[in-house]
Enzyme design. Structure first.
Site, PDB file in Angstrom:
ATOM      1  N   ARG A 170       0.758  -1.297  -0.092  1.00  0.00           N
ATOM      2  CA  ARG A 170       0.133   0.207   0.323  1.00  0.00           C
ATOM      3  C   ARG A 170       0.824   1.251  -0.072  1.00  0.00           C
ATOM      4  O   ARG A 170       0.472   2.223   0.726  1.00  0.00           O
ATOM      5  CB  ARG A 170      -0.982  -0.078   1.095  1.00  0.00           C
ATOM      6  CG  ARG A 170      -1.719  -1.101   1.431  1.00  0.00           C
ATOM      7  CD  ARG A 170      -3.088  -1.247   0.113  1.00  0.00           C
ATOM      8  NE  ARG A 170      -3.994  -2.183   0.749  1.00  0.00           N
ATOM      9  CZ  ARG A 170      -3.750  -3.563   0.435  1.00  0.00           C
ATOM     10  NH1 ARG A 170      -2.968  -3.666  -0.502  1.00  0.00           N
ATOM     11  NH2 ARG A 170      -4.751  -4.210   0.531  1.00  0.00           N
ATOM     12  N   SER A 240     -11.042   0.358   3.535  1.00  0.00           N
ATOM     13  CA  SER A 240     -10.182   0.056   4.572  1.00  0.00           C
ATOM     14  C   SER A 240      -9.643   1.308   5.110  1.00  0.00           C
ATOM     15  O   SER A 240      -8.974   2.135   4.451  1.00  0.00           O
ATOM     16  CB  SER A 240      -9.008  -0.790   4.497  1.00  0.00           C
ATOM     17  OG  SER A 240      -9.663  -1.956   3.877  1.00  0.00           O
ATOM     18  N   GLU A 335      -5.060   4.532   6.084  1.00  0.00           N
ATOM     19  CA  GLU A 335      -4.595   3.997   4.822  1.00  0.00           C
ATOM     20  C   GLU A 335      -4.995   5.424   3.854  1.00  0.00           C
ATOM     21  O   GLU A 335      -4.033   5.587   3.176  1.00  0.00           O
ATOM     22  CB  GLU A 335      -5.256   3.009   4.370  1.00  0.00           C
ATOM     23  CG  GLU A 335      -4.901   2.535   3.038  1.00  0.00           C
ATOM     24  CD  GLU A 335      -5.596   1.298   2.671  1.00  0.00           C
ATOM     25  OE1 GLU A 335      -5.356   0.313   3.179  1.00  0.00           O
ATOM     26  OE2 GLU A 335      -6.413   1.474   1.824  1.00  0.00           O
TER      27      GLU A 335
HETATM   28  P1  FAD Z   1      -8.258   9.328  -5.020  1.00  0.00           P
HETATM   29  O1  FAD Z   1      -8.871   9.313  -3.758  1.00  0.00           O
HETATM   30  O2  FAD Z   1      -8.901  10.448  -5.875  1.00  0.00           O
HETATM   31  O3  FAD Z   1      -6.581  10.003  -4.786  1.00  0.00           O
HETATM   32  C1  FAD Z   1      -6.085   9.071  -3.872  1.00  0.00           C
HETATM   33  C2  FAD Z   1      -4.720   9.779  -3.894  1.00  0.00           C
HETATM   34  O4  FAD Z   1      -4.238   9.890  -4.826  1.00  0.00           O
HETATM   35  C3  FAD Z   1      -4.770  11.513  -3.374  1.00  0.00           C
HETATM   36  O5  FAD Z   1      -3.641  11.628  -2.651  1.00  0.00           O
HETATM   37  C4  FAD Z   1      -4.903  12.053  -4.848  1.00  0.00           C
HETATM   38  O6  FAD Z   1      -4.322  13.469  -4.770  1.00  0.00           O
HETATM   39  C5  FAD Z   1      -3.835  11.201  -5.540  1.00  0.00           C
HETATM   40  N1  FAD Z   1      -4.030  11.135  -7.156  1.00  0.00           N
HETATM   41  C6  FAD Z   1      -5.185  10.450  -7.429  1.00  0.00           C
HETATM   42  N2  FAD Z   1      -5.134  10.602  -8.977  1.00  0.00           N
HETATM   43  C7  FAD Z   1      -3.889  11.020  -9.009  1.00  0.00           C
HETATM   44  C8  FAD Z   1      -3.293  11.504 -10.386  1.00  0.00           C
HETATM   45  N3  FAD Z   1      -3.664  11.089 -11.410  1.00  0.00           N
HETATM   46  N4  FAD Z   1      -2.063  11.808 -10.275  1.00  0.00           N
HETATM   47  C9  FAD Z   1      -1.331  12.226  -9.165  1.00  0.00           C
HETATM   48  N5  FAD Z   1      -2.196  12.069  -7.933  1.00  0.00           N
HETATM   49  C10 FAD Z   1      -3.264  11.525  -7.993  1.00  0.00           C
HETATM   50  N6  FAD Z   1      -7.710  -0.009  -2.058  1.00  0.00           N
HETATM   51  C11 FAD Z   1      -6.880  -1.160  -2.389  1.00  0.00           C
HETATM   52  O7  FAD Z   1      -5.521  -0.979  -2.287  1.00  0.00           O
HETATM   53  N7  FAD Z   1      -7.302  -2.325  -2.263  1.00  0.00           N
HETATM   54  C12 FAD Z   1      -8.954  -2.496  -2.167  1.00  0.00           C
HETATM   55  O8  FAD Z   1      -9.387  -3.615  -2.346  1.00  0.00           O
HETATM   56  C13 FAD Z   1      -9.716  -1.235  -2.143  1.00  0.00           C
HETATM   57  N8  FAD Z   1     -11.023  -1.548  -1.911  1.00  0.00           N
HETATM   58  C14 FAD Z   1     -11.827  -0.401  -1.633  1.00  0.00           C
HETATM   59  C15 FAD Z   1     -13.015  -0.558  -1.321  1.00  0.00           C
HETATM   60  C16 FAD Z   1     -13.997   0.692  -1.237  1.00  0.00           C
HETATM   61  C17 FAD Z   1     -15.493   0.365  -1.019  1.00  0.00           C
HETATM   62  C18 FAD Z   1     -13.507   1.934  -1.236  1.00  0.00           C
HETATM   63  C19 FAD Z   1     -14.266   2.918  -1.151  1.00  0.00           C
HETATM   64  C20 FAD Z   1     -12.110   2.025  -1.491  1.00  0.00           C
HETATM   65  C21 FAD Z   1     -11.119   1.054  -1.831  1.00  0.00           C
HETATM   66  N9  FAD Z   1      -9.898   0.864  -1.859  1.00  0.00           N
HETATM   67  C22 FAD Z   1      -9.122  -0.165  -2.171  1.00  0.00           C
HETATM   68  C23 FAD Z   1      -9.302   2.375  -1.939  1.00  0.00           C
HETATM   69  C24 FAD Z   1      -9.322   2.854  -3.107  1.00  0.00           C
HETATM   70  O9  FAD Z   1     -10.233   2.574  -4.078  1.00  0.00           O
HETATM   71  C25 FAD Z   1      -8.046   3.132  -3.937  1.00  0.00           C
HETATM   72  O10 FAD Z   1      -6.708   3.765  -3.329  1.00  0.00           O
HETATM   73  C26 FAD Z   1      -7.990   3.720  -5.471  1.00  0.00           C
HETATM   74  O11 FAD Z   1      -6.974   3.557  -6.103  1.00  0.00           O
HETATM   75  C27 FAD Z   1      -8.230   5.285  -5.236  1.00  0.00           C
HETATM   76  O12 FAD Z   1      -8.549   5.919  -6.696  1.00  0.00           O
HETATM   77  P2  FAD Z   1      -9.270   7.255  -6.426  1.00  0.00           P
HETATM   78  O13 FAD Z   1      -9.184   7.742  -8.000  1.00  0.00           O
HETATM   79  O14 FAD Z   1     -10.635   7.239  -5.946  1.00  0.00           O
HETATM   80  O15 FAD Z   1      -8.104   8.135  -5.772  1.00  0.00           O
HETATM   81  P1  NAP Z   2     -10.609 -10.671   4.341  1.00  0.00           P
HETATM   82  O1  NAP Z   2     -10.751 -11.786   3.318  1.00  0.00           O
HETATM   83  O2  NAP Z   2     -11.651 -10.796   5.466  1.00  0.00           O
HETATM   84  O3  NAP Z   2      -9.365 -10.953   5.099  1.00  0.00           O
HETATM   85  C1  NAP Z   2      -8.907  -9.911   6.388  1.00  0.00           C
HETATM   86  C2  NAP Z   2      -7.489  -9.656   6.183  1.00  0.00           C
HETATM   87  O4  NAP Z   2      -6.841 -10.688   6.251  1.00  0.00           O
HETATM   88  C3  NAP Z   2      -7.169  -8.916   4.929  1.00  0.00           C
HETATM   89  O5  NAP Z   2      -6.867  -7.631   5.348  1.00  0.00           O
HETATM   90  C4  NAP Z   2      -5.904  -9.698   4.288  1.00  0.00           C
HETATM   91  O6  NAP Z   2      -4.838  -8.762   4.213  1.00  0.00           O
HETATM   92  C5  NAP Z   2      -5.609 -10.714   5.341  1.00  0.00           C
HETATM   93  N1  NAP Z   2      -5.620 -11.961   4.569  1.00  0.00           N
HETATM   94  C6  NAP Z   2      -6.486 -13.014   4.373  1.00  0.00           C
HETATM   95  N2  NAP Z   2      -6.337 -14.000   3.834  1.00  0.00           N
HETATM   96  C7  NAP Z   2      -5.023 -13.972   3.748  1.00  0.00           C
HETATM   97  C8  NAP Z   2      -4.036 -14.962   3.317  1.00  0.00           C
HETATM   98  N3  NAP Z   2      -4.430 -16.124   2.642  1.00  0.00           N
HETATM   99  N4  NAP Z   2      -2.803 -14.583   3.219  1.00  0.00           N
HETATM  100  C9  NAP Z   2      -2.391 -13.254   3.671  1.00  0.00           C
HETATM  101  N5  NAP Z   2      -3.286 -12.421   4.266  1.00  0.00           N
HETATM  102  C10 NAP Z   2      -4.570 -12.564   4.274  1.00  0.00           C
HETATM  103  O7  NAP Z   2     -10.585  -9.203   3.966  1.00  0.00           O
HETATM  104  P2  NAP Z   2     -11.614  -8.324   3.015  1.00  0.00           P
HETATM  105  O8  NAP Z   2     -11.957  -7.067   4.018  1.00  0.00           O
HETATM  106  O9  NAP Z   2     -12.805  -9.176   2.815  1.00  0.00           O
HETATM  107  O10 NAP Z   2     -10.817  -7.771   1.883  1.00  0.00           O
HETATM  108  C11 NAP Z   2     -10.433  -8.858   0.921  1.00  0.00           C
HETATM  109  C12 NAP Z   2      -9.256  -8.023   0.205  1.00  0.00           C
HETATM  110  O11 NAP Z   2      -9.671  -7.024  -0.509  1.00  0.00           O
HETATM  111  C13 NAP Z   2      -8.073  -8.074   0.881  1.00  0.00           C
HETATM  112  O12 NAP Z   2      -6.925  -8.422   0.179  1.00  0.00           O
HETATM  113  C14 NAP Z   2      -8.235  -6.519   1.365  1.00  0.00           C
HETATM  114  O13 NAP Z   2      -6.839  -5.874   1.347  1.00  0.00           O
HETATM  115  C15 NAP Z   2      -8.767  -6.075   0.060  1.00  0.00           C
HETATM  116  N6  NAP Z   2      -9.741  -4.687   0.615  1.00  0.00           N
HETATM  117  C16 NAP Z   2      -8.950  -3.478   0.479  1.00  0.00           C
HETATM  118  C17 NAP Z   2      -9.786  -2.488   0.854  1.00  0.00           C
HETATM  119  C18 NAP Z   2      -8.762  -0.995   1.125  1.00  0.00           C
HETATM  120  O14 NAP Z   2      -9.592  -0.089   1.057  1.00  0.00           O
HETATM  121  N7  NAP Z   2      -7.597  -1.273   0.915  1.00  0.00           N
HETATM  122  C19 NAP Z   2     -10.981  -2.497   1.113  1.00  0.00           C
HETATM  123  C20 NAP Z   2     -11.619  -3.574   0.894  1.00  0.00           C
HETATM  124  C21 NAP Z   2     -10.743  -4.927   0.612  1.00  0.00           C
HETATM  125  P3  NAP Z   2      -4.600  -7.963   3.158  1.00  0.00           P
HETATM  126  O15 NAP Z   2      -5.512  -6.785   3.107  1.00  0.00           O
HETATM  127  O16 NAP Z   2      -3.068  -7.585   3.384  1.00  0.00           O
HETATM  128  O17 NAP Z   2      -4.814  -8.623   1.874  1.00  0.00           O
END
Ligand code: FAD
Ligand code: NAP
Length: 339
Positions: A170, A240, A335
């Site tokens: 991340r 998250s 995050e």
């Molecule tokens: P924004 O929120 O608009 O921007 C995020 C940051 O990037 C800000 O600092 C912004 O200034 C900068 N930025 C955006 N675009 C640019 C650009 N073109 N150039 C320079 N800077 C820029 N993330 C995960 O990693 N895994 C997940 O599974 C995941 N699941 C999610 C589920 C939900 C329901 C939600 C709401 C979010 C989730 N996220 C997850 C977080 C998010 O979706 C990601 O981080 C996504 O990449 C953000 O994209 P955005 O366009 O909305 O970014």
């Molecule tokens: P989940 O499956 O309930 O798992 C809970 C946590 O355990 C996750 O955060 C995941 O870590 C970790 N995990 C589960 N199985 C694993 C494995 N086999 N090995 C290593 N780590 C494991 O999680 P969830 O909330 O439903 O999300 C599913 C996936 O989507 C996850 O990978 C999560 O990161 C991603 N997600 C991210 C966001 C975001 O905003 N960043 C939002 C929703 C979902 P990791 O997070 O490191 O994978």
């Protein structure tokens, strides 16, 4: 101050529709750009008027804690271009304003492997490298070859190779040395045309069926996510809210003996703790503070159904952080990007 007409700048703009937490912050100026020429003009205008710049994609990883006294640039650069293709791989250049999930869907429909585990992640392609989006054991760094951006100071175009992006969990150079210093204009990907599925997460393997295929993995990810995670279009949230913390083996052992149900994963020398489990066990699930709530199904997600301010969202986050530090001696790191 001269405001170029082509930029169609909106003054005193409401940003509620530009962040998925639905925070009603305002921007002094807002412009939407759909070409690099307009983007350059917007950056030049901001420089001349000495305005701070905030780039927003979909605002799904952003917390706006106050009104933004500067220029918000909403990135809508579009286009997907094939750079090269062999029997085994395809290389693509995808403009930063393309929708991430639509790109994943297109890849799956074309039988290109590598992004299927990242289906349904909200946001735009340009933000994907910023925090190296990841889910179900896949990270976008595994398919990115290069990131193209405009330097916000020199307005020069730059390209960083995958290695130079310093991708980590991340994290990337765009959250560190180049934080808020670039506007990403396009991302280059290398996808596999031969079957390579990543089913290391048992929850995904179980859901993808006995003979998993690219389509069944994509469908499984979409199904699990739809069941578990709140759709920001219905319930404002930023996914998250905290990163999963890493602790030493010794710390992990202590926690495990005190909390036998602890959900954790060995990662090299350290252990990754499921932050959602810590928050849930601390009794925060479905709890509300000043209208901001911890989601009832996934305690890692903070929801903002009443469109409260970013300060209110951060107050709940701080209360959770304090509690987690007190109970487990673990510091949770937020995050999303905070502004
Ligand atoms: P924004 O929120 O608009 O921007 C995020 C940051 O990037 C800000 O600092 C912004 O200034 C900068 N930025 C955006 N675009 C640019 C650009 N073109 N150039 C320079 N800077 C820029 N993330 C995960 O990693 N895994 C997940 O599974 C995941 N699941 C999610 C589920 C939900 C329901 C939600 C709401 C979010 C989730 N996220 C997850 C977080 C998010 O979706 C990601 O981080 C996504 O990449 C953000 O994209 P955005 O366009 O909305 O970014
Ligand atoms: P989940 O499956 O309930 O798992 C809970 C946590 O355990 C996750 O955060 C995941 O870590 C970790 N995990 C589960 N199985 C694993 C494995 N086999 N090995 C290593 N780590 C494991 O999680 P969830 O909330 O439903 O999300 C599913 C996936 O989507 C996850 O990978 C999560 O990161 C991603 N997600 C991210 C966001 C975001 O905003 N960043 C939002 C929703 C979902 P990791 O997070 O490191 O994978």
């Amino acid at each position: 101050m001269h405001i170029p007409a082509e930029l169609a700048i909106q003054a005193d703009a409401d940003l509620k529709e530009y962040n998925t937490l639905g925070v009603p912050a305002r921007a002094r100026y807002l412009t939407t750009v759909d070409s690099t020429a307009l983007l350059t003009q917007a950056l030049r205008f901001a420089q001349e008027a000495e305005l701070a710049v905030l780039v927003l994609g979909q605002g799904s990883n952003t917390v706006l804690t106050h009104d933004f006294d500067g220029l918000v640039i909403h990135n809508q650069l579009r286009g997907v271009e094939v750079l090269a293709e062999t029997a085994s791989h395809i290389e693509l250049r995808v403009a930063a304003g393309e929708n991430w999930h639509q790109f994943v869907t297109r890849a799956v429909n074309q039988q290109w492997f590598g992004v299927e585990n990242l289906a349904l992640i909200p946001g735009l392609v340009g933000a994907a490298p910023i925090q190296n989006i990841g889910a179900y054991g896949a990270e976008v760094k595994d398919v990115i070859t290069a990131v193209e951006y405009l330097d916000r100071t020199t307005l020069a175009t730059q390209t960083l190779s995958n290695n130079a992006c310093q991708f980590a969990y991340r994290d990337s150079i765009f959250k560190n040395a180049l934080s808020d210093a670039t506007v990403i204009t396009a991302v280059q990907f290398r996808l596999n045309k031969q079957a390579t599925l990543n089913l290391g997460y048992p929850a995904l393997a179980d859901e993808a069926g006995e003979q998993p295929s690219l389509a069944s993995v994509y469908d499984a990810v979409c199904r699990i996510r739809t069941q578990k995670l709140p759709d920001p279009a219905e319930i404002p949230n930023a996914g998250s809210f905290f990163k999963n913390p890493l602790v030493t083996a010794e710390h992990h052992q202590r926690l495990k003996s005190q909390f036998p149900g602890l959900v954790s994963f060995a990662t090299g020398e350290a252990y990754k703790l499921a932050a959602g489990w810590l928050i849930d066990q601390a009794g925060w699930k479905d709890k509300e503070v000043a209208g901001v709530r911890v989601h009832q199904q996934q305690a890692l997600v903070v929801i903002n159904p009443a469109n409260r301010s970013g300060a209110d969202v951060m107050a709940l986050a701080a209360a959770i952080q304090q509690d987690i530090a007190r109970i487990y001696n673990v510091q949770l790191e937020v995050e999303p990007r905070i502004y």
